[in-house]
Design a protein around this motif. Structure first.
Motif, PDB file in Angstrom:
ATOM      1  N   GLY A  76     -10.412 -13.287   1.351  1.00 12.43           N
ATOM      2  CA  GLY A  76     -10.152 -14.051   2.768  1.00 12.43           C
ATOM      3  C   GLY A  76      -8.949 -13.112   3.088  1.00 12.43           C
ATOM      4  N   PHE A 121      -4.144 -15.842  -3.681  1.00 11.42           N
ATOM      5  CA  PHE A 121      -2.760 -14.837  -2.624  1.00 11.42           C
ATOM      6  C   PHE A 121      -2.039 -16.561  -2.137  1.00 11.42           C
ATOM      7  CE2 PHE A 121      -0.234 -12.899   0.699  1.00 11.42           C
ATOM      8  CZ  PHE A 121       0.989 -13.381   0.344  1.00 11.42           C
ATOM      9  N   VAL A 122      -0.860 -17.042  -2.830  1.00 16.69           N
ATOM     10  CA  VAL A 122      -0.161 -18.051  -2.447  1.00 16.69           C
ATOM     11  C   VAL A 122       1.332 -17.612  -2.206  1.00 16.69           C
ATOM     12  CG1 VAL A 122       1.016 -20.094  -3.193  1.00 16.69           C
ATOM     13  CG2 VAL A 122      -1.728 -19.700  -3.772  1.00 16.69           C
ATOM     14  N   TYR A 123       1.831 -18.179  -1.123  1.00 20.65           N
ATOM     15  CA  TYR A 123       2.754 -18.026  -0.367  1.00 20.65           C
ATOM     16  C   TYR A 123       3.480 -18.522   0.148  1.00 20.65           C
ATOM     17  CZ  TYR A 123       6.015 -14.732   2.284  1.00 20.65           C
ATOM     18  OH  TYR A 123       6.963 -14.138   3.032  1.00 20.65           O
ATOM     19  N   ARG A 124       4.555 -19.186  -0.063  1.00 16.60           N
ATOM     20  CA  ARG A 124       5.566 -20.388   0.944  1.00 16.60           C
ATOM     21  C   ARG A 124       6.674 -19.594   1.262  1.00 16.60           C
ATOM     22  NH1 ARG A 124       1.380 -21.635   0.875  1.00 16.60           N
ATOM     23  NH2 ARG A 124       0.612 -23.199  -0.647  1.00 16.60           N
ATOM     24  N   GLY A 155      -1.653 -16.131   2.706  1.00 17.03           N
ATOM     25  CA  GLY A 155      -0.445 -16.699   1.819  1.00 17.03           C
ATOM     26  C   GLY A 155      -0.450 -18.002   1.581  1.00 17.03           C
ATOM     27  N   ARG A 156      -0.048 -18.331   2.711  1.00 20.86           N
ATOM     28  CA  ARG A 156       0.592 -19.942   3.501  1.00 20.86           C
ATOM     29  C   ARG A 156      -0.806 -21.037   3.363  1.00 20.86           C
ATOM     30  NH1 ARG A 156       3.113 -17.198   7.650  1.00 20.86           N
ATOM     31  NH2 ARG A 156       4.565 -16.203   6.638  1.00 20.86           N
ATOM     32  N   ARG A 157      -1.859 -20.187   2.830  1.00 21.06           N
ATOM     33  CA  ARG A 157      -2.986 -21.623   3.016  1.00 21.06           C
ATOM     34  C   ARG A 157      -3.865 -20.932   2.142  1.00 21.06           C
ATOM     35  NH1 ARG A 157      -1.383 -20.049   7.938  1.00 21.06           N
ATOM     36  NH2 ARG A 157      -1.456 -22.088   9.307  1.00 21.06           N
ATOM     37  N   ASP A 158      -3.223 -20.020   0.592  1.00 21.21           N
ATOM     38  CA  ASP A 158      -4.044 -20.295  -0.233  1.00 21.21           C
ATOM     39  C   ASP A 158      -5.019 -19.545  -0.634  1.00 21.21           C
ATOM     40  OD1 ASP A 158      -1.699 -22.041  -0.884  1.00 21.21           O
ATOM     41  OD2 ASP A 158      -3.091 -23.655  -2.166  1.00 21.21           O
ATOM     42  N   MET A 159      -5.552 -18.463   0.760  1.00 16.36           N
ATOM     43  CA  MET A 159      -6.955 -17.724   0.554  1.00 16.36           C
ATOM     44  C   MET A 159      -6.515 -17.155  -0.534  1.00 16.36           C
ATOM     45  SD  MET A 159      -7.691 -17.414   4.590  1.00 16.36           S
ATOM     46  CE  MET A 159      -6.901 -18.617   5.670  1.00 16.36           C
ATOM     47  N   ALA A 179       4.382  -9.469  -1.862  1.00 19.13           N
ATOM     48  CA  ALA A 179       4.624 -10.450  -1.308  1.00 19.13           C
ATOM     49  C   ALA A 179       6.945 -10.901  -1.298  1.00 19.13           C
ATOM     50  CB  ALA A 179       4.267 -11.629  -1.076  1.00 19.13           C
ATOM     51  N   ARG A 194      -6.901 -15.556  14.676  1.00 19.89           N
ATOM     52  CA  ARG A 194      -6.437 -16.301  12.607  1.00 19.89           C
ATOM     53  C   ARG A 194      -6.311 -17.822  13.309  1.00 19.89           C
ATOM     54  NH1 ARG A 194      -0.849 -13.856  13.424  1.00 19.89           N
ATOM     55  NH2 ARG A 194      -0.253 -15.525  14.424  1.00 19.89           N
ATOM     56  N   LEU A 235     -13.377 -18.174   3.179  1.00 21.28           N
ATOM     57  CA  LEU A 235     -12.139 -17.621   3.164  1.00 21.28           C
ATOM     58  C   LEU A 235     -10.833 -18.189   2.187  1.00 21.28           C
ATOM     59  CD1 LEU A 235     -10.843 -17.651   6.482  1.00 21.28           C
ATOM     60  CD2 LEU A 235     -11.579 -15.687   5.037  1.00 21.28           C
ATOM     61  N   ARG A 236     -11.638 -19.163   1.315  1.00 22.00           N
ATOM     62  CA  ARG A 236     -11.218 -20.151   0.249  1.00 22.00           C
ATOM     63  C   ARG A 236     -11.207 -19.617  -0.980  1.00 22.00           C
ATOM     64  NH1 ARG A 236      -9.043 -25.120   2.285  1.00 22.00           N
ATOM     65  NH2 ARG A 236      -6.899 -25.020   0.510  1.00 22.00           N
ATOM     66  N   PRO A 290      -9.085 -14.248  -7.183  1.00 24.43           N
ATOM     67  CA  PRO A 290      -7.107 -14.774  -7.894  1.00 24.43           C
ATOM     68  C   PRO A 290      -7.162 -14.685  -6.128  1.00 24.43           C
ATOM     69  CG  PRO A 290      -7.888 -12.436  -8.171  1.00 24.43           C
ATOM     70  CD  PRO A 290      -9.041 -13.077  -8.177  1.00 24.43           C
ATOM     71  N   THR A 320       0.659  -6.034   0.756  1.00 20.64           N
ATOM     72  CA  THR A 320       1.304  -6.845   1.803  1.00 20.64           C
ATOM     73  C   THR A 320       1.653  -8.494   0.491  1.00 20.64           C
ATOM     74  OG1 THR A 320       1.211  -6.662   3.809  1.00 20.64           O
ATOM     75  CG2 THR A 320       1.957  -8.935   2.923  1.00 20.64           C
ATOM     76  N   ALA A 321      -0.004  -9.149  -0.250  1.00 24.78           N
ATOM     77  CA  ALA A 321       0.335  -9.486  -1.253  1.00 24.78           C
ATOM     78  C   ALA A 321       0.316  -9.316  -2.737  1.00 24.78           C
ATOM     79  CB  ALA A 321      -1.463  -9.465  -1.128  1.00 24.78           C
ATOM     80  N   ILE A 372      -9.449 -10.012   5.143  1.00 26.30           N
ATOM     81  CA  ILE A 372     -10.908 -10.347   5.913  1.00 26.30           C
ATOM     82  C   ILE A 372      -9.483 -10.770   7.034  1.00 26.30           C
ATOM     83  CG2 ILE A 372     -12.315 -12.251   7.227  1.00 26.30           C
ATOM     84  CD1 ILE A 372     -13.722 -12.207   4.328  1.00 26.30           C
ATOM     85  N   ILE A 373      -8.907 -12.061   6.912  1.00 28.27           N
ATOM     86  CA  ILE A 373      -8.306 -12.221   7.869  1.00 28.27           C
ATOM     87  C   ILE A 373      -6.801 -11.065   8.337  1.00 28.27           C
ATOM     88  CG2 ILE A 373      -5.666 -14.043   8.036  1.00 28.27           C
ATOM     89  CD1 ILE A 373      -8.022 -15.545   8.554  1.00 28.27           C
ATOM     90  N   ALA A 430      -1.344 -11.563   6.069  1.00 27.90           N
ATOM     91  CA  ALA A 430      -2.195 -11.809   5.157  1.00 27.90           C
ATOM     92  C   ALA A 430      -0.965 -12.788   4.550  1.00 27.90           C
ATOM     93  CB  ALA A 430      -1.173 -10.525   4.156  1.00 27.90           C
ATOM     94  N   LEU A 431       0.587 -12.541   5.115  1.00 28.63           N
ATOM     95  CA  LEU A 431       1.284 -13.919   4.517  1.00 28.63           C
ATOM     96  C   LEU A 431       0.606 -14.891   5.401  1.00 28.63           C
ATOM     97  CD1 LEU A 431       4.553 -11.689   5.565  1.00 28.63           C
ATOM     98  CD2 LEU A 431       3.106 -12.203   3.476  1.00 28.63           C
ATOM     99  N   TRP A 471      -8.304 -13.171  -2.675  1.00 32.52           N
ATOM    100  CA  TRP A 471      -7.823 -11.822  -2.241  1.00 32.52           C
ATOM    101  C   TRP A 471      -9.025 -11.160  -0.692  1.00 32.52           C
ATOM    102  CZ3 TRP A 471      -4.308  -8.689  -3.813  1.00 32.52           C
ATOM    103  CH2 TRP A 471      -3.093  -9.357  -4.919  1.00 32.52           C
TER     104      TRP A 471
END
Lengths: 205, 205, 205
Positions: C31, A198-201, C23-27, C79, C133, A144-145, A196, C75-76, C34-35, C19-20, C29
């Motif tokens: 990933g 998707f980084v979300y904070r 994104g918090r875990r830097d996966m 965001a 998840r 996933l990463r 690429p 969503t990504a 899939i999540i 998806a959010l 696209w």
């Protein structure tokens, strides 16, 4: 026939890399064998359970369990030598990925599933074993990463289905996409290609 | 009959130890019940799903769900007393392991599976519940790391199959291996026996 | 008909919140997709595998996979705007929970399962996607720790079964419990209601 041979090499290779992962977490010998079996045969098992395709491969062919467990134990015994074979392992692991993907697609087609599910069946077969290994080793699945593992599987499956659609010679349809997927994977490793992210904070939730 | 009674004691004991594990992670009351049900009934469920053996035990006997959830809540209520019963718990937990193993082997034989799969069916029944508990509690499964849990299960199953092969009296064939497995487990705990570990360190991958 | 529409909104909403989380875990696209698919469709899949209810929803309707993956990618992409829609998301997520629960109960009843299993079928459908998840994201499932997620699902399912038992008008029996469950969930979030926790500390094991 050739695909069976490649399958056997692939599950052996997956078992050996899984054994090394187990060794990195100080598992005992039985744990090493369990992780090896789950990694090598887990992808196909997840696929079969989700598709209701019984009996599972290893129920029909228990000898695969002995093979993977044996490969894991040999790996643990000769681990110091393994370090030298690093590149060989990466190659075998990539081969496992593309072989599993093609086999998964074939099973999806035998069951006459929609094309999306055939492709997904290939991806699950190729990737789910590694996800189970990472969950049991308490990691966020590598899949996933990074590393384009899923992408390679998707590409291989799509090429294979495309080749079948074009009614190419069967050997070409099987071996061509596998070769392309393999090259793509090795190039991705060599040049550290990544999808690429998707980084979300945020703070909420 | 006696095996049903032992099964009921075993799922209750597993539910109670699981509730304590959930309490160590500050789960809420519903979480405690869920973890208890998954630990006590999860091993059999994993086995049934993998072997395609439907319906699952708790679908046919929903009362088992109430029993395990009830045992979990009682455990949470009287947790302070539990500390005193530590040895009793270890014994019941070990009994659960060997009972589950024998039941798993019996189901494998009813389905006329190959001998390897019968043995594995016993191990999955005995061990998978604890693995699910550890994964949900975000630990590396204890099974894979120490305590000879899987080894005891394998030994019990192998002795049971051996006893059946020798056509021993059925009570002997069931109770003998369970008693030996139980002793082995208690001795392993008492003297801290462990399987050798495979420790591997490297930098790549 | 209306329940299908609500189902489609619910899987889209679940995919977006998943998806959010990814994104918090830097996966990457893939990933993220899939999540999203696993979170939105995983609850129903776990239920179907445990109950032996084949084929799974997404095998019969592969378009749901494209929908959830598409929702995740959108969503990504947007965001930063999502932050503003926080309350809307919580509402949609709660709607997903109650809709999934009612659908799960309906499938349990179609299969003529015991009432406990019908209720559990609803809870699994509502909650298991989020558990998967959290396991893949390497967290202790939120469900087990707080937020009354499982409680809301159980309440909704129980009210629905009660309404059917009283032979209320079908629309009332479906929409009433969903509305009550939704209110309860929003109130629980607003006032930070929590189930009592079971906290246990010891040294042994």
């Amino acid at each position: 026939m050739i695909i069976l041979l490649m399958y056997l090499i692939a599950i052996t290779a997956e078992a050996m890399t899984a054994a090394l992962a187990a060794g990195r977490r100080d598992m005992d010998w039985i744990g090493v064998c369990i992780i090896a079996c789950i990694t090598a045969l887990g992808g196909g098992s997840v696929r079969d359970v989700l598709l209701g395709h019984y009996p599972l491969t290893w129920v029909k062919h228990p000898e695969y369990l002995w093979m993977t467990a044996g490969a894991a134990i040999i790996t643990a015994l000769i681990a110091p030598v393994m370090r030298r074979l690093h590149s060989l392992f990466l190659l075998l692991d990539a081969m496992g990925l593309v072989v599993f993907t093609v086999i998964g697609c074939q099973i999806g087609m035998e069951m006459e599933l929609p094309i999306t599910i055939v492709l997904l069946s290939g991806m699950i077969t190729g990737c789910a074993g590694g996800v189970l290994r990472d969950v049991l080793c308490n990691d966020i699945p590598l899949l996933l990463r990074k590393e384009m593992y899923a992408s390679v599987s998707m590409l291989t499956g799509a090429l294979y289905l495309g080749a079948l659609h074009l009614e190419l010679n069967e050997n070409v349809a099987v071996l061509g996409p596998m070769a392309i997927g393999l090259c793509f994977r090795m190039l991705a490793l060599r040049y550290n290609w990544q999808m690429p992210r998707f980084v979300y904070r945020d703070e909420w939730r």
